[in-house]
Design a protein around this motif. Sequence first.
Motif, PDB file in Angstrom:
ATOM      1  N   GLY A  90       1.604  -2.723  12.692  1.00  0.00           N
ATOM      2  CA  GLY A  90       2.257  -1.733  11.692  1.00  0.00           C
ATOM      3  C   GLY A  90       1.267  -0.783  11.302  1.00  0.00           C
ATOM      4  O   GLY A  90       0.259  -0.548  11.781  1.00  0.00           O
ATOM      5  N   TYR A  91       1.797  -0.003  10.222  1.00  0.00           N
ATOM      6  CA  TYR A  91       0.857   1.040   9.663  1.00  0.00           C
ATOM      7  C   TYR A  91       1.005   1.451   7.949  1.00  0.00           C
ATOM      8  O   TYR A  91       2.372   1.066   7.776  1.00  0.00           O
ATOM      9  CB  TYR A  91       1.139   2.276  10.616  1.00  0.00           C
ATOM     10  CG  TYR A  91       2.344   2.899  10.673  1.00  0.00           C
ATOM     11  CD1 TYR A  91       2.544   3.728   9.772  1.00  0.00           C
ATOM     12  CD2 TYR A  91       3.126   2.605  11.610  1.00  0.00           C
ATOM     13  CE1 TYR A  91       3.911   4.475   9.670  1.00  0.00           C
ATOM     14  CE2 TYR A  91       4.265   3.391  11.699  1.00  0.00           C
ATOM     15  CZ  TYR A  91       4.819   4.142  10.669  1.00  0.00           C
ATOM     16  OH  TYR A  91       6.093   4.875  11.041  1.00  0.00           O
ATOM     17  N   VAL A  92       0.259   2.064   7.495  1.00  0.00           N
ATOM     18  CA  VAL A  92       0.218   2.588   5.916  1.00  0.00           C
ATOM     19  C   VAL A  92       0.228   4.036   6.112  1.00  0.00           C
ATOM     20  O   VAL A  92      -0.913   4.492   6.760  1.00  0.00           O
ATOM     21  CB  VAL A  92      -0.398   1.913   5.373  1.00  0.00           C
ATOM     22  CG1 VAL A  92      -0.444   2.600   3.753  1.00  0.00           C
ATOM     23  CG2 VAL A  92       0.174   0.182   4.932  1.00  0.00           C
ATOM     24  N   ALA A  93       0.889   4.881   5.462  1.00  0.00           N
ATOM     25  CA  ALA A  93       0.508   6.126   5.365  1.00  0.00           C
ATOM     26  C   ALA A  93       0.430   6.448   3.804  1.00  0.00           C
ATOM     27  O   ALA A  93       1.548   6.031   3.073  1.00  0.00           O
ATOM     28  CB  ALA A  93       1.802   7.032   5.889  1.00  0.00           C
ATOM     29  N   ALA A  94      -0.483   7.149   3.501  1.00  0.00           N
ATOM     30  CA  ALA A  94      -0.805   7.187   1.987  1.00  0.00           C
ATOM     31  C   ALA A  94      -1.532   8.578   1.643  1.00  0.00           C
ATOM     32  O   ALA A  94      -2.472   8.652   2.570  1.00  0.00           O
ATOM     33  CB  ALA A  94      -1.306   6.037   1.378  1.00  0.00           C
ATOM     34  N   PRO A  95      -1.642   8.995   0.635  1.00  0.00           N
ATOM     35  CA  PRO A  95      -2.671  10.077   0.322  1.00  0.00           C
ATOM     36  C   PRO A  95      -3.920   9.436   0.425  1.00  0.00           C
ATOM     37  O   PRO A  95      -4.300   8.379   0.371  1.00  0.00           O
ATOM     38  CB  PRO A  95      -2.243  10.455  -1.006  1.00  0.00           C
ATOM     39  CG  PRO A  95      -0.846   9.925  -1.478  1.00  0.00           C
ATOM     40  CD  PRO A  95      -0.753   8.656  -0.441  1.00  0.00           C
ATOM     41  N   ALA A  96      -4.954  10.530   0.694  1.00  0.00           N
ATOM     42  CA  ALA A  96      -6.383  10.153   1.276  1.00  0.00           C
ATOM     43  C   ALA A  96      -6.968   9.478   0.150  1.00  0.00           C
ATOM     44  O   ALA A  96      -7.584   8.426   0.418  1.00  0.00           O
ATOM     45  CB  ALA A  96      -7.096  11.698   1.651  1.00  0.00           C
ATOM     46  N   SER A  97      -6.859   9.540  -1.018  1.00  0.00           N
ATOM     47  CA  SER A  97      -7.446   8.791  -2.333  1.00  0.00           C
ATOM     48  C   SER A  97      -7.070   7.419  -2.097  1.00  0.00           C
ATOM     49  O   SER A  97      -7.522   6.394  -2.458  1.00  0.00           O
ATOM     50  CB  SER A  97      -7.414   9.640  -3.569  1.00  0.00           C
ATOM     51  OG  SER A  97      -6.141   9.580  -3.948  1.00  0.00           O
ATOM     52  N   LEU A  98      -5.884   7.067  -2.090  1.00  0.00           N
ATOM     53  CA  LEU A  98      -5.070   6.029  -1.991  1.00  0.00           C
ATOM     54  C   LEU A  98      -5.479   5.165  -0.537  1.00  0.00           C
ATOM     55  O   LEU A  98      -5.730   3.908  -0.567  1.00  0.00           O
ATOM     56  CB  LEU A  98      -3.357   5.898  -1.902  1.00  0.00           C
ATOM     57  CG  LEU A  98      -3.035   6.384  -3.143  1.00  0.00           C
ATOM     58  CD1 LEU A  98      -1.482   6.403  -3.350  1.00  0.00           C
ATOM     59  CD2 LEU A  98      -3.683   5.694  -4.609  1.00  0.00           C
ATOM     60  N   GLY A 108       7.231  14.017  -5.228  1.00  0.00           N
ATOM     61  CA  GLY A 108       6.661  13.236  -6.412  1.00  0.00           C
ATOM     62  C   GLY A 108       6.369  11.746  -6.278  1.00  0.00           C
ATOM     63  O   GLY A 108       5.633  11.427  -7.040  1.00  0.00           O
ATOM     64  N   LEU A 109       6.920  11.208  -5.169  1.00  0.00           N
ATOM     65  CA  LEU A 109       6.770   9.701  -4.660  1.00  0.00           C
ATOM     66  C   LEU A 109       5.762   9.525  -3.768  1.00  0.00           C
ATOM     67  O   LEU A 109       4.778   8.948  -3.933  1.00  0.00           O
ATOM     68  CB  LEU A 109       8.165   9.157  -4.244  1.00  0.00           C
ATOM     69  CG  LEU A 109       9.135   8.928  -5.197  1.00  0.00           C
ATOM     70  CD1 LEU A 109      10.275   8.405  -4.679  1.00  0.00           C
ATOM     71  CD2 LEU A 109       8.813   7.937  -6.451  1.00  0.00           C
ATOM     72  N   ALA A 110       5.770  10.596  -2.831  1.00  0.00           N
ATOM     73  CA  ALA A 110       4.729  10.556  -1.571  1.00  0.00           C
ATOM     74  C   ALA A 110       3.388  10.580  -2.230  1.00  0.00           C
ATOM     75  O   ALA A 110       2.429   9.956  -1.770  1.00  0.00           O
ATOM     76  CB  ALA A 110       5.027  11.696  -0.791  1.00  0.00           C
ATOM     77  N   ALA A 111       3.246  11.400  -3.215  1.00  0.00           N
ATOM     78  CA  ALA A 111       1.854  11.362  -3.874  1.00  0.00           C
ATOM     79  C   ALA A 111       1.397  10.327  -4.590  1.00  0.00           C
ATOM     80  O   ALA A 111      -0.117   9.867  -4.785  1.00  0.00           O
ATOM     81  CB  ALA A 111       1.703  12.636  -5.008  1.00  0.00           C
ATOM     82  N   ARG A 112       2.227   9.415  -4.756  1.00  0.00           N
ATOM     83  CA  ARG A 112       1.650   7.861  -5.283  1.00  0.00           C
ATOM     84  C   ARG A 112       2.211   6.823  -4.554  1.00  0.00           C
ATOM     85  O   ARG A 112       2.117   5.432  -5.019  1.00  0.00           O
ATOM     86  CB  ARG A 112       2.367   7.809  -6.672  1.00  0.00           C
ATOM     87  CG  ARG A 112       3.923   7.859  -6.649  1.00  0.00           C
ATOM     88  CD  ARG A 112       4.478   7.760  -8.014  1.00  0.00           C
ATOM     89  NE  ARG A 112       4.377   8.639  -8.992  1.00  0.00           N
ATOM     90  CZ  ARG A 112       3.962   8.923 -10.200  1.00  0.00           C
ATOM     91  NH1 ARG A 112       3.386   7.785 -10.781  1.00  0.00           N
ATOM     92  NH2 ARG A 112       4.065   9.871 -10.982  1.00  0.00           N
ATOM     93  N   SER A 113       2.425   6.983  -3.234  1.00  0.00           N
ATOM     94  CA  SER A 113       3.093   5.849  -2.536  1.00  0.00           C
ATOM     95  C   SER A 113       2.265   5.302  -1.321  1.00  0.00           C
ATOM     96  O   SER A 113       1.478   6.537  -0.639  1.00  0.00           O
ATOM     97  CB  SER A 113       4.428   6.162  -1.975  1.00  0.00           C
ATOM     98  OG  SER A 113       5.243   6.333  -2.947  1.00  0.00           O
ATOM     99  N   PHE A 114       2.143   4.223  -1.129  1.00  0.00           N
ATOM    100  CA  PHE A 114       1.863   3.408   0.512  1.00  0.00           C
ATOM    101  C   PHE A 114       3.061   3.334   0.923  1.00  0.00           C
ATOM    102  O   PHE A 114       4.084   2.582   0.570  1.00  0.00           O
ATOM    103  CB  PHE A 114       1.187   2.143   0.025  1.00  0.00           C
ATOM    104  CG  PHE A 114      -0.245   2.013  -0.791  1.00  0.00           C
ATOM    105  CD1 PHE A 114      -1.415   2.381  -0.203  1.00  0.00           C
ATOM    106  CD2 PHE A 114      -0.144   2.257  -2.208  1.00  0.00           C
ATOM    107  CE1 PHE A 114      -2.555   2.554  -0.900  1.00  0.00           C
ATOM    108  CE2 PHE A 114      -1.469   2.154  -2.876  1.00  0.00           C
ATOM    109  CZ  PHE A 114      -2.640   2.390  -2.195  1.00  0.00           C
TER     110      PHE A 114
END
Length: 387
Positions: free
Chosen positions: A248-256, A225-231
């Motif tokens: 560093g890096y950022v992992a986020a859903p494709a649309s974000l 529920g958080l991963a879907a809206r998180s950077f």
Amino acid sequence: MSTEFSTPKLVTKLPNVGTTIFTVMSTLAAEKGAVNLGQGFPDFDCDPHLIDAVNQSMRRGLNQYPPMPGVVVLREAIAAKIKSLYGVNYNPASEITITAGATQAIITAILAVVHAGDEVIVLEPCYDSYLPNIELAGGIAVRVPLTPGTFRPDFDKITAAISSKTRAIIINSPHNPSGMVWSKEDILRLQEILASTNILVIADEVYEHLVYDGAQHQSVASFPGLAARSFVVSSFGKTYHVTGWKIGYVAAPASLSAEFRKVHQYNVFTVNTPVQYGVADYMNNPQPYLQLSAFYQKKRDLFREGLKYTKFTLLPCEGTYFQCVDISAVSDLSDIEFCKWLTTEIGVAAITLSAFYADGFDQRVVRFCFAKKEATLHAALARLASL
């Protein structure tokens, strides 16, 4: 005939930003020959194998522009690490982006999603880039205090801060400056609060591998529920003792990630090529980050044991490489004046906790960094023993 020219006057975009306490204290420490436990970076070298890996990448001719989101092998290595640690799949092609350190990642995420007038909830005390980043994006920071003393999140106050204008919330665990670590129950509570909203999460997890006493880092990536809206932001600089490399890096859903990369493309474009390849090669061995908690817990325990012989009151240190102490039994000075006195008269530099609050809230607490050689820590403790 002479013509005089003058520089046009500017209206600053950051009227509240001046010389930081970090610069002030580091300068004073250098002037006084103090042991600098102020700024948060190691005074020891990284693993020579990491240097060799980057050097080999340079000599292989990997010195030109890499792909804008980062080299494929590094993104794949990060995706594999996240899957191994947190049990979640991120597509390295569309959901992981390499950044010039975590600070660039955070401002890029904010610029990507915050529009003029949007509100962003910030939990204070907080890393000093958050508020200026929001201001540069035209957003409005809504400051919510963590609980004084424990610095645990106050979910009633977080809930009360949410409005129709709330666009995002920034969370940080393990937490700089306090060393507090969010529990699984904390993360689940946040997930519950945000479930019915469109609020995004910027999760600053740069100290993810520095959690102590057998506890586990609770990444928002592990909670659907958080991963879907998180950077989700992390830092190789913190993990591999190379803060000056700024990677560093950022992992986020494709649309974000797609929106993130639109900004990333124009504020950095891409990140140092041989370092990316070198880090990717070094990541083949997970032991350096798997053993990091034990490495730093030894330093934490050494430092805390030494501080027991002072009048400082030690606050909990569940993670990070920072130890906060209450100075009330040592001095009546404000935290800022105490840090200046400590540097000048005792010869040890620390950082005020009030510097991490927009209003300078003084709890009579200061922060030490123990990411130092044992000799450095012993030298500092010998001087602090007089307290």
